[in-house]
Design a protein around this motif. Structure first.
Motif, mmCIF file in Angstrom:
data_model
loop_
_atom_site.group_PDB
_atom_site.id
_atom_site.type_symbol
_atom_site.label_atom_id
_atom_site.label_comp_id
_atom_site.label_asym_id
_atom_site.label_seq_id
_atom_site.Cartn_x
_atom_site.Cartn_y
_atom_site.Cartn_z
ATOM 1 N N ARG A 142 -90.468 -42.378 79.283
ATOM 2 C CA ARG A 142 -89.885 -42.180 77.945
ATOM 3 C C ARG A 142 -89.035 -43.375 77.491
ATOM 4 O O ARG A 142 -88.579 -43.410 76.353
ATOM 5 C CB ARG A 142 -88.989 -40.934 77.944
ATOM 6 N N LEU A 143 -88.811 -44.324 78.385
ATOM 7 C CA LEU A 143 -87.872 -45.406 78.067
ATOM 8 C C LEU A 143 -88.392 -46.322 76.961
ATOM 9 O O LEU A 143 -89.544 -46.736 76.963
ATOM 10 C CB LEU A 143 -87.555 -46.236 79.312
ATOM 11 N N GLN A 144 -87.500 -46.629 76.023
ATOM 12 C CA GLN A 144 -87.803 -47.577 74.953
ATOM 13 C C GLN A 144 -86.982 -48.836 75.196
ATOM 14 O O GLN A 144 -85.769 -48.766 75.351
ATOM 15 C CB GLN A 144 -87.425 -46.984 73.594
ATOM 16 N N ALA A 145 -87.669 -49.970 75.204
ATOM 17 C CA ALA A 145 -86.974 -51.234 75.503
ATOM 18 C C ALA A 145 -86.731 -52.028 74.230
ATOM 19 O O ALA A 145 -87.582 -52.081 73.347
ATOM 20 C CB ALA A 145 -87.816 -52.047 76.478
ATOM 21 N N LYS A 146 -85.556 -52.632 74.158
ATOM 22 C CA LYS A 146 -85.273 -53.591 73.087
ATOM 23 C C LYS A 146 -84.671 -54.849 73.709
ATOM 24 O O LYS A 146 -83.878 -54.761 74.644
ATOM 25 C CB LYS A 146 -84.307 -52.984 72.053
ATOM 26 N N LEU A 147 -85.074 -55.996 73.164
ATOM 27 C CA LEU A 147 -84.648 -57.289 73.724
ATOM 28 C C LEU A 147 -83.903 -58.107 72.676
ATOM 29 O O LEU A 147 -84.299 -58.126 71.517
ATOM 30 C CB LEU A 147 -85.875 -58.123 74.120
ATOM 31 N N ALA A 148 -82.875 -58.810 73.139
ATOM 32 C CA ALA A 148 -82.206 -59.766 72.257
ATOM 33 C C ALA A 148 -81.792 -60.975 73.077
ATOM 34 O O ALA A 148 -81.536 -60.862 74.281
ATOM 35 C CB ALA A 148 -80.990 -59.142 71.591
ATOM 36 N N GLY A 149 -81.717 -62.130 72.421
ATOM 37 C CA GLY A 149 -81.248 -63.337 73.118
ATOM 38 C C GLY A 149 -82.374 -64.311 73.383
ATOM 39 O O GLY A 149 -83.314 -64.415 72.611
ATOM 40 N N ARG A 183 -76.012 -64.367 70.239
ATOM 41 C CA ARG A 183 -76.063 -62.998 69.721
ATOM 42 C C ARG A 183 -75.191 -62.060 70.542
ATOM 43 O O ARG A 183 -75.105 -62.188 71.763
ATOM 44 C CB ARG A 183 -77.497 -62.469 69.781
ATOM 45 N N THR A 184 -74.608 -61.093 69.843
ATOM 46 C CA THR A 184 -73.944 -59.976 70.510
ATOM 47 C C THR A 184 -74.815 -58.752 70.280
ATOM 48 O O THR A 184 -75.343 -58.560 69.190
ATOM 49 C CB THR A 184 -72.532 -59.791 69.930
ATOM 50 N N MET A 185 -74.986 -57.950 71.344
ATOM 51 C CA MET A 185 -75.924 -56.824 71.280
ATOM 52 C C MET A 185 -75.182 -55.520 71.581
ATOM 53 O O MET A 185 -74.464 -55.436 72.578
ATOM 54 C CB MET A 185 -77.014 -57.067 72.337
ATOM 55 N N ILE A 186 -75.374 -54.531 70.718
ATOM 56 C CA ILE A 186 -74.694 -53.244 70.905
ATOM 57 C C ILE A 186 -75.726 -52.110 70.854
ATOM 58 O O ILE A 186 -76.494 -52.014 69.894
ATOM 59 C CB ILE A 186 -73.636 -53.005 69.798
ATOM 60 N N LEU A 187 -75.738 -51.282 71.881
ATOM 61 C CA LEU A 187 -76.642 -50.126 71.901
ATOM 62 C C LEU A 187 -75.843 -48.856 71.616
ATOM 63 O O LEU A 187 -74.888 -48.540 72.337
ATOM 64 C CB LEU A 187 -77.331 -50.014 73.271
ATOM 65 N N ASP A 188 -76.244 -48.149 70.557
ATOM 66 C CA ASP A 188 -75.613 -46.871 70.227
ATOM 67 C C ASP A 188 -76.412 -45.767 70.924
ATOM 68 O O ASP A 188 -77.562 -45.498 70.567
ATOM 69 C CB ASP A 188 -75.636 -46.673 68.701
ATOM 70 N N LEU A 189 -75.777 -45.136 71.899
ATOM 71 C CA LEU A 189 -76.504 -44.155 72.714
ATOM 72 C C LEU A 189 -76.717 -42.830 71.978
ATOM 73 O O LEU A 189 -77.449 -41.966 72.450
ATOM 74 C CB LEU A 189 -75.780 -43.946 74.045
ATOM 75 N N ALA A 190 -76.083 -42.676 70.822
ATOM 76 C CA ALA A 190 -76.299 -41.463 70.036
ATOM 77 C C ALA A 190 -77.702 -41.455 69.429
ATOM 78 O O ALA A 190 -78.307 -40.396 69.249
ATOM 79 C CB ALA A 190 -75.249 -41.359 68.935
ATOM 80 N N GLY A 231 -80.038 -44.626 69.852
ATOM 81 C CA GLY A 231 -80.889 -45.691 70.385
ATOM 82 C C GLY A 231 -80.936 -46.933 69.523
ATOM 83 O O GLY A 231 -81.659 -47.877 69.830
ATOM 84 N N MET A 232 -80.160 -46.952 68.421
ATOM 85 C CA MET A 232 -80.168 -48.131 67.553
ATOM 86 C C MET A 232 -79.436 -49.286 68.226
ATOM 87 O O MET A 232 -78.415 -49.091 68.873
ATOM 88 C CB MET A 232 -79.465 -47.833 66.214
ATOM 89 N N VAL A 233 -79.984 -50.481 68.036
ATOM 90 C CA VAL A 233 -79.346 -51.683 68.568
ATOM 91 C C VAL A 233 -78.864 -52.542 67.396
ATOM 92 O O VAL A 233 -79.609 -52.793 66.456
ATOM 93 C CB VAL A 233 -80.314 -52.476 69.470
ATOM 94 N N PRO A 288 -75.752 -61.803 58.409
ATOM 95 C CA PRO A 288 -75.349 -60.394 58.353
ATOM 96 C C PRO A 288 -75.760 -59.652 59.625
ATOM 97 O O PRO A 288 -76.681 -60.078 60.329
ATOM 98 C CB PRO A 288 -76.109 -59.849 57.138
ATOM 99 N N ILE A 289 -75.067 -58.555 59.869
ATOM 100 C CA ILE A 289 -75.384 -57.718 61.034
ATOM 101 C C ILE A 289 -76.784 -57.142 60.864
ATOM 102 O O ILE A 289 -77.200 -56.803 59.758
ATOM 103 C CB ILE A 289 -74.321 -56.605 61.151
ATOM 104 N N LYS A 290 -77.511 -57.077 61.957
ATOM 105 C CA LYS A 290 -78.892 -56.625 61.889
ATOM 106 C C LYS A 290 -79.094 -55.436 62.825
ATOM 107 O O LYS A 290 -78.559 -55.427 63.928
ATOM 108 C CB LYS A 290 -79.787 -57.790 62.329
ATOM 109 N N GLU A 291 -79.857 -54.447 62.364
ATOM 110 C CA GLU A 291 -80.175 -53.317 63.235
ATOM 111 C C GLU A 291 -81.632 -53.378 63.637
ATOM 112 O O GLU A 291 -82.503 -53.629 62.806
ATOM 113 C CB GLU A 291 -79.889 -51.997 62.512
ATOM 114 N N ILE A 292 -81.888 -53.176 64.915
ATOM 115 C CA ILE A 292 -83.288 -53.154 65.357
ATOM 116 C C ILE A 292 -83.530 -51.882 66.153
ATOM 117 O O ILE A 292 -82.614 -51.229 66.597
ATOM 118 C CB ILE A 292 -83.676 -54.401 66.193
#
Lengths: 166, 208
Positions: A90-97, A143-150, A152-154, A162-166
């Motif tokens: 079920r894991l969804q991966a997101k990459l930054a950097g 880049r600074t990366m933030i994962l919202d566990l509520a 899954g938005m990064v 500007p701040i970007k959501e992925i």
């Protein structure tokens, strides 16, 4: 009335990883050539953030900190996620950097490490059957990366954009 | 010598490194003062073994904007030198070098980047000259490369690029500053234990 739960922002250092659950957030600051990888299980709202420094541990004699390397850090974080009840399928991966930060020429500096970190991370995720749902890699900005566990938005923060959501 | 000098170098050796830093950076500060025609002060250099994270924390917050010029040292003492200026200092530095009114430079364009690289070049030259004449060792700097971005991104990337990925980084660190216009720059010299052995030997000291 129940008091609202305080949302913690948990910081992940370089060559380290952390696993947490909703409603907390995981954050890693100032990714340059390093790659930030988030893995998120949307069903149980548990996820992890890994700050990868180097692609391949087999090229080094002393491996003191497995989380430093993509090849060791990713399986390590997945194991920890599974312990917390997540399913690898079920894991969804997101990459930054994986940026190239320096301008100028010097053949002996390893300037393509960002790209190599990205390539290795993709390769390992593929081998483990984990799909990448979003990427914000390459270029020449930190880049600074933030994962919202509520949810899954990064969120990606860069200087001068500007701040970007992925 | 065993597999790790790490943080077990005796106080005597650390003092020697500190003194070398003092002389080398003192010489570099003089060059900068001449370039800018300003008085440049420096803090007493600190010599310590640090982790990558500690090195970054010495300079400031990980998301702070900095200009970092870095170059490698080739020859008898391979290593890496980094100059890190916070945003305000980098811009002031460019103003001063170009003879512009303070506050004229708002962002680091190509010209600004060249100016910061040139500062790094000159400072490194004087630093290495001082050490070479003390030790008769051969040290040649490479052309600097530069990044202007988040501190965490810039510093981690420069150390990884130079191959310094170990937990223990030997670091000679100091701050150069110009009071009136507030230029503050961090200087780092990073090297390996094999290089240290050579350095001490050249100074007539032996490590055991």
């Amino acid at each position: 009335m129940q008091p609202a739960k305080v949302i913690k922002e948990i910081q992940v250092g370089i060559a380290d990883y952390k696993v947490a659950a909703a409603p907390d957030r995981l954050i890693t600051l100032g990714l340059g050539s390093c790659v930030g990888l988030t893995l998120y299980d949307p069903r149980i709202k548990v996820g992890g953030l890994l700050h990868i420094m180097l692609p391949d541990s087999t090229q080094f004699r002393n491996v003191s900190k497995p989380a430093k390397y993509a090849d060791l850090g990713i399986p390590l974080m997945i194991k920890e996620l599974e312990r917390r009840g997540a399913a690898a399928s079920r894991l969804q991966a997101k990459l930054a950097g994986g940026a190239q930060m320096f301008s100028g020429k010097d053949d002996k500096f390893i300037l393509n490490i960002g790209q190599r970190n990205v390539d290795m991370t993709r390769k390992i995720l593929k081998a483990m059957g984990i799909k990448i749902t979003a990427e914000e890699v390459g270029g020449n900005r930190g880049r600074t990366m933030i994962l919202d566990l509520a949810n899954g938005m990064v969120t990606i923060r860069t200087i001068g954009s500007p701040i970007k959501e992925i | 010598m065993g597999d790790s000098v790490d943080n077990k170098l005796s106080d005597t050796y650390m003092d020697v490194l500190k003194e070398i830093g003092n002389i080398g950076i003192g010489n570099a500060a003089t060059s900068l003062a001449q370039m800018l025609d300003k008085r440049i002060d420096m803090e007493v250099p600190q010599t310590k073994f640090v982790t990558l994270e500690e090195a970054m924390n010495l300079v400031g917050g990980l998301e702070e904007t900095v200009a970092c010029a870095t170059l490698r040292i080739e020859g008898d003492i391979p290593g890496q030198i980094l100059f890190v200026f916070n945003e305000k200092s980098a811009l002031h530095l460019v103003d001063m070098l170009m003879g512009l009114e303070k506050g004229s430079t708002k962002q680091l364009d190509d010209m600004g980047e060249s100016a910061v690289k040139e500062v790094a070049n000159v400072l490194t030259g004087s630093f290495l000259n001082a050490i070479s004449s003390m030790t008769q060792l051969n040290m040649v700097p490479t052309v600097p490369i530069l990044a202007y971005d988040m501190l965490g991104a810039v510093l981690s990337t420069s150390l990884i690029a130079g191959g310094y990925i170990e937990e223990n980084i030997l670091m000679i660190e100091t701050v150069l500053f110009e009071k009136q216009d507030y230029i503050k720059g961090h200087f780092f010299l990073i090297t390996e234990e094999l290089s240290l052995e050579k350095l001490f030997k050249a100074l007539g000291l032996t490590m055991n």
